[in-house]
Scaffold this active site. Structure first.
Site, PDB file in Angstrom:
ATOM      1  N   PHE A 103      13.156  14.729  11.072  1.00 24.18           N
ATOM      2  CA  PHE A 103      11.825  14.155  11.179  1.00 24.18           C
ATOM      3  C   PHE A 103      11.843  12.914  12.090  1.00 24.18           C
ATOM      4  O   PHE A 103      10.951  12.710  12.917  1.00 24.18           O
ATOM      5  CB  PHE A 103      11.352  13.793   9.763  1.00 24.18           C
ATOM      6  CG  PHE A 103       9.914  13.407   9.679  1.00 24.18           C
ATOM      7  CD1 PHE A 103       8.930  14.241  10.183  1.00 24.18           C
ATOM      8  CD2 PHE A 103       9.542  12.212   9.079  1.00 24.18           C
ATOM      9  CE1 PHE A 103       7.598  13.881  10.111  1.00 24.18           C
ATOM     10  CE2 PHE A 103       8.210  11.839   8.991  1.00 24.18           C
ATOM     11  CZ  PHE A 103       7.239  12.688   9.512  1.00 24.18           C
ATOM     12  N   SER A 119       0.877  -1.172   0.000  1.00 25.31           N
ATOM     13  CA  SER A 119       0.000   0.000   0.000  1.00 25.31           C
ATOM     14  C   SER A 119       0.911   1.218   0.000  1.00 25.31           C
ATOM     15  O   SER A 119       2.093   1.113   0.349  1.00 25.31           O
ATOM     16  CB  SER A 119      -0.926  -0.011   1.217  1.00 25.31           C
ATOM     17  OG  SER A 119      -0.178  -0.223   2.399  1.00 25.31           O
ATOM     18  N   GLY A 134      -3.664  11.207  16.313  1.00 28.21           N
ATOM     19  CA  GLY A 134      -3.082  12.433  15.771  1.00 28.21           C
ATOM     20  C   GLY A 134      -2.435  13.257  16.872  1.00 28.21           C
ATOM     21  O   GLY A 134      -2.302  12.799  18.010  1.00 28.21           O
ATOM     22  N   ASP A 135      -2.005  14.443  16.511  1.00 29.53           N
ATOM     23  CA  ASP A 135      -1.364  15.361  17.460  1.00 29.53           C
ATOM     24  C   ASP A 135      -2.098  16.687  17.406  1.00 29.53           C
ATOM     25  O   ASP A 135      -2.561  17.102  16.340  1.00 29.53           O
ATOM     26  CB  ASP A 135       0.105  15.577  17.089  1.00 29.53           C
ATOM     27  CG  ASP A 135       0.884  14.273  17.192  1.00 29.53           C
ATOM     28  OD1 ASP A 135       0.906  13.704  18.293  1.00 29.53           O
ATOM     29  OD2 ASP A 135       1.449  13.836  16.167  1.00 29.53           O
ATOM     30  N   HIS A 181       3.985  -1.080   3.536  1.00 29.82           N
ATOM     31  CA  HIS A 181       3.265   0.184   3.330  1.00 29.82           C
ATOM     32  C   HIS A 181       4.317   1.262   3.082  1.00 29.82           C
ATOM     33  O   HIS A 181       5.156   1.520   3.951  1.00 29.82           O
ATOM     34  CB  HIS A 181       2.435   0.521   4.576  1.00 29.82           C
ATOM     35  CG  HIS A 181       1.699   1.835   4.502  1.00 29.82           C
ATOM     36  ND1 HIS A 181       0.481   1.973   3.876  1.00 29.82           N
ATOM     37  CD2 HIS A 181       2.004   3.068   4.974  1.00 29.82           C
ATOM     38  CE1 HIS A 181       0.067   3.238   3.972  1.00 29.82           C
ATOM     39  NE2 HIS A 181       0.982   3.914   4.628  1.00 29.82           N
ATOM     40  N   GLU A 229       1.255   5.578   0.650  1.00 32.97           N
ATOM     41  CA  GLU A 229       0.671   6.731   1.341  1.00 32.97           C
ATOM     42  C   GLU A 229       1.047   8.050   0.664  1.00 32.97           C
ATOM     43  O   GLU A 229       2.199   8.260   0.295  1.00 32.97           O
ATOM     44  CB  GLU A 229       1.187   6.710   2.783  1.00 32.97           C
ATOM     45  CG  GLU A 229       0.693   7.847   3.637  1.00 32.97           C
ATOM     46  CD  GLU A 229       1.052   7.638   5.106  1.00 32.97           C
ATOM     47  OE1 GLU A 229       0.899   6.515   5.624  1.00 32.97           O
ATOM     48  OE2 GLU A 229       1.494   8.606   5.730  1.00 32.97           O
TER      49      GLU A 229
HETATM   50  P1  FAD Z   1      -2.624   6.413  20.146  1.00 30.94           P
HETATM   51  O1  FAD Z   1      -2.689   5.006  19.714  1.00 30.94           O
HETATM   52  O2  FAD Z   1      -3.826   6.992  20.782  1.00 30.94           O
HETATM   53  O3  FAD Z   1      -1.351   6.575  21.042  1.00 30.94           O
HETATM   54  C1  FAD Z   1      -0.824   7.853  21.351  1.00 30.94           C
HETATM   55  C2  FAD Z   1      -0.010   7.781  22.636  1.00 30.94           C
HETATM   56  O4  FAD Z   1      -0.892   7.633  23.755  1.00 30.94           O
HETATM   57  C3  FAD Z   1       0.975   6.612  22.739  1.00 30.94           C
HETATM   58  O5  FAD Z   1       2.099   7.065  23.435  1.00 30.94           O
HETATM   59  C4  FAD Z   1       0.206   5.577  23.578  1.00 30.94           C
HETATM   60  O6  FAD Z   1       1.090   4.729  24.278  1.00 30.94           O
HETATM   61  C5  FAD Z   1      -0.554   6.483  24.523  1.00 30.94           C
HETATM   62  N1  FAD Z   1      -1.821   5.941  24.989  1.00 30.94           N
HETATM   63  C6  FAD Z   1      -2.774   5.319  24.272  1.00 30.94           C
HETATM   64  N2  FAD Z   1      -3.827   5.020  25.033  1.00 30.94           N
HETATM   65  C7  FAD Z   1      -3.545   5.475  26.280  1.00 30.94           C
HETATM   66  C8  FAD Z   1      -4.240   5.488  27.535  1.00 30.94           C
HETATM   67  N3  FAD Z   1      -5.473   4.969  27.643  1.00 30.94           N
HETATM   68  N4  FAD Z   1      -3.629   6.058  28.612  1.00 30.94           N
HETATM   69  C9  FAD Z   1      -2.389   6.611  28.509  1.00 30.94           C
HETATM   70  N5  FAD Z   1      -1.681   6.620  27.354  1.00 30.94           N
HETATM   71  C10 FAD Z   1      -2.255   6.066  26.254  1.00 30.94           C
HETATM   72  N6  FAD Z   1      -0.497  11.982  12.030  1.00 30.94           N
HETATM   73  C11 FAD Z   1      -1.281  12.902  11.431  1.00 30.94           C
HETATM   74  O7  FAD Z   1      -1.437  14.017  11.945  1.00 30.94           O
HETATM   75  N7  FAD Z   1      -1.928  12.631  10.254  1.00 30.94           N
HETATM   76  C12 FAD Z   1      -1.825  11.434   9.641  1.00 30.94           C
HETATM   77  O8  FAD Z   1      -2.419  11.228   8.577  1.00 30.94           O
HETATM   78  C13 FAD Z   1      -0.992  10.433  10.238  1.00 30.94           C
HETATM   79  N8  FAD Z   1      -0.883   9.200   9.701  1.00 30.94           N
HETATM   80  C14 FAD Z   1      -0.124   8.240  10.326  1.00 30.94           C
HETATM   81  C15 FAD Z   1      -0.055   6.965   9.776  1.00 30.94           C
HETATM   82  C16 FAD Z   1       0.688   5.967  10.388  1.00 30.94           C
HETATM   83  C17 FAD Z   1       0.741   4.596   9.779  1.00 30.94           C
HETATM   84  C18 FAD Z   1       1.423   6.261  11.582  1.00 30.94           C
HETATM   85  C19 FAD Z   1       2.279   5.209  12.234  1.00 30.94           C
HETATM   86  C20 FAD Z   1       1.346   7.524  12.149  1.00 30.94           C
HETATM   87  C21 FAD Z   1       0.569   8.519  11.536  1.00 30.94           C
HETATM   88  N9  FAD Z   1       0.449   9.799  12.087  1.00 30.94           N
HETATM   89  C22 FAD Z   1      -0.338  10.752  11.475  1.00 30.94           C
HETATM   90  C23 FAD Z   1       1.141  10.152  13.332  1.00 30.94           C
HETATM   91  C24 FAD Z   1       0.237   9.939  14.578  1.00 30.94           C
HETATM   92  O9  FAD Z   1      -0.902  10.760  14.485  1.00 30.94           O
HETATM   93  C25 FAD Z   1       1.042  10.306  15.824  1.00 30.94           C
HETATM   94  O10 FAD Z   1       2.076   9.374  16.004  1.00 30.94           O
HETATM   95  C26 FAD Z   1       0.213  10.485  17.088  1.00 30.94           C
HETATM   96  O11 FAD Z   1       1.066  11.088  18.077  1.00 30.94           O
HETATM   97  C27 FAD Z   1      -0.322   9.205  17.696  1.00 30.94           C
HETATM   98  O12 FAD Z   1      -1.408   8.707  17.037  1.00 30.94           O
HETATM   99  P2  FAD Z   1      -1.918   7.196  17.357  1.00 30.94           P
HETATM  100  O13 FAD Z   1      -3.124   6.972  16.556  1.00 30.94           O
HETATM  101  O14 FAD Z   1      -0.812   6.258  17.231  1.00 30.94           O
HETATM  102  O15 FAD Z   1      -2.300   7.412  18.907  1.00 30.94           O
END
Ligand code: FAD
Length: 274
Positions: free
Chosen positions: A206, A6, A98-99, A256, A8
């Site tokens: 990055f 895939s 996300g962030d 990917h 991106e």
């Molecule tokens: P989560 O899975 O929610 O995790 C975030 C953090 O919170 C981790 O440190 C986890 O350990 C912690 N955590 C989770 N649950 C809990 C809880 N209940 N209590 C305490 N801590 C917890 N960013 C963008 O802005 N746009 C994009 O399109 C984008 N695409 C991406 C695609 C891929 C394949 C990847 C790997 C990353 C992408 N990112 C993108 C980056 C991503 O948004 C960031 O890494 C973000 O900081 C975390 O998102 P997540 O969905 O992994 O979060």
């Protein structure tokens, strides 16, 4: 056996960027990817642009997977986006926390990606196939590797079908992560995210920010090339192709590519992989 890949993209900001992406897509289509995904800007900043690219990809007959992040969003706004995607015939979403964009302090109605996955399942049942993010070298904000792994397992249990990893250059980190996830009962495919290397300075910056490690032996070698972009590219192609070979030999269920809207390196890596 054919390796499933895939690819991106990010949504371009200009008409020229969009045109260039169309050409890139035509070239990458020759690799017959399972889907093209399109990133989503922090706090929904690219909502319209992401949707526009996703619609174009779908209209060209490809499987298009929008990324969707939830932090800073309300349930209502996510509900609207899901309805738009459903209406456009989209069947796959990359679901993320996300962030928060700088300056935004409110986390909104979702705190973590598992809550988004749960919400999408509750709202739309099994309409969407859901991908979530995985971090073989751990998410930079994770309290501990154990917590991060448990958070990952929670996302999968909430209803994810598959995971895509952050990029990495150390295959052992991936294999270790997959083993640990399996031991926690995670049984969905964990697809390695592959970042082809265009240049070193930007990649190093990055990688620091997103917590991806560039091993010392690679870093030193890249640094020794200075401004010699041909040598950087050639070495980058060699190491990334070798990484992919090792991953596939070790059982990775696909690849990917973070292609950065460029076709050449991803195409060359796939050509070398056969
Ligand atoms: P989560 O899975 O929610 O995790 C975030 C953090 O919170 C981790 O440190 C986890 O350990 C912690 N955590 C989770 N649950 C809990 C809880 N209940 N209590 C305490 N801590 C917890 N960013 C963008 O802005 N746009 C994009 O399109 C984008 N695409 C991406 C695609 C891929 C394949 C990847 C790997 C990353 C992408 N990112 C993108 C980056 C991503 O948004 C960031 O890494 C973000 O900081 C975390 O998102 P997540 O969905 O992994 O979060």
């Amino acid at each position: 056996m054919k390796t499933e890949i895939s690819i991106e993209f990010f949504p371009p900001q200009t008409p020229e960027g969009l045109e260039k992406l169309r050409t890139t897509r035509q070239k990458l289509a020759e690799l017959k990817p399972e889907f093209f995904s399109v990133t989503y800007g922090a706090g929904g900043s690219t909502r319209e642009r992401t949707f526009a690219v996703v619609k174009e990809i779908a209209a060209e007959g490809f499987d298009a997977a929008p990324h969707l992040s939830c932090i800073g969003s309300t349930r209502e706004s996510i509900r609207e986006i899901l309805a738009e995607y459903k209406e456009a015939g989209i069947r796959r979403i990359v679901a993320l926390r996300g962030d928060l964009p700088s300056g935004m302090a409110e986390t909104g109605e979702f705190r973590y990606a598992n809550e988004l996955v749960e919400f999408i399942r509750a709202e739309t049942g099994n309409h969407f196939s859901l991908e979530v993010a995985a971090y073989p070298e751990w998410h930079p904000q994770a309290r501990s590797p154990k917590d991060d792994l448990e958070a990952f397992a929670r996302k999968v249990k909430a209803g994810a079908n598959s995971a895509i990893t952050q990029y990495f250059y150390n295959a052992d980190a991936y294999f270790h992560f997959v083993d640990e996830a399996k031991a926690l009962g995670v049984d969905v495919p964990i697809i390695p995210g592959i970042m082809p290397i265009v240049g070193f300075t930007k990649l190093a910056r990055f990688s620091d920010a997103c917590g991806a490690d560039i091993p010392r032996w690679m870093r030193k070698k890249f640094e020794s090339f200075g401004d010699d972009s041909d040598s950087i590219k050639a070495f980058g192609l060699d190491v990334v192709t070798e990484l992919c070979e090792r991953l596939l030999q070790g059982g990775a269920p696909g690849l990917h590519f973070y292609c950065m809207n460029q076709a050449a390196l991803t195409t060359e890596i796939c050509r070398r992989l056969g």
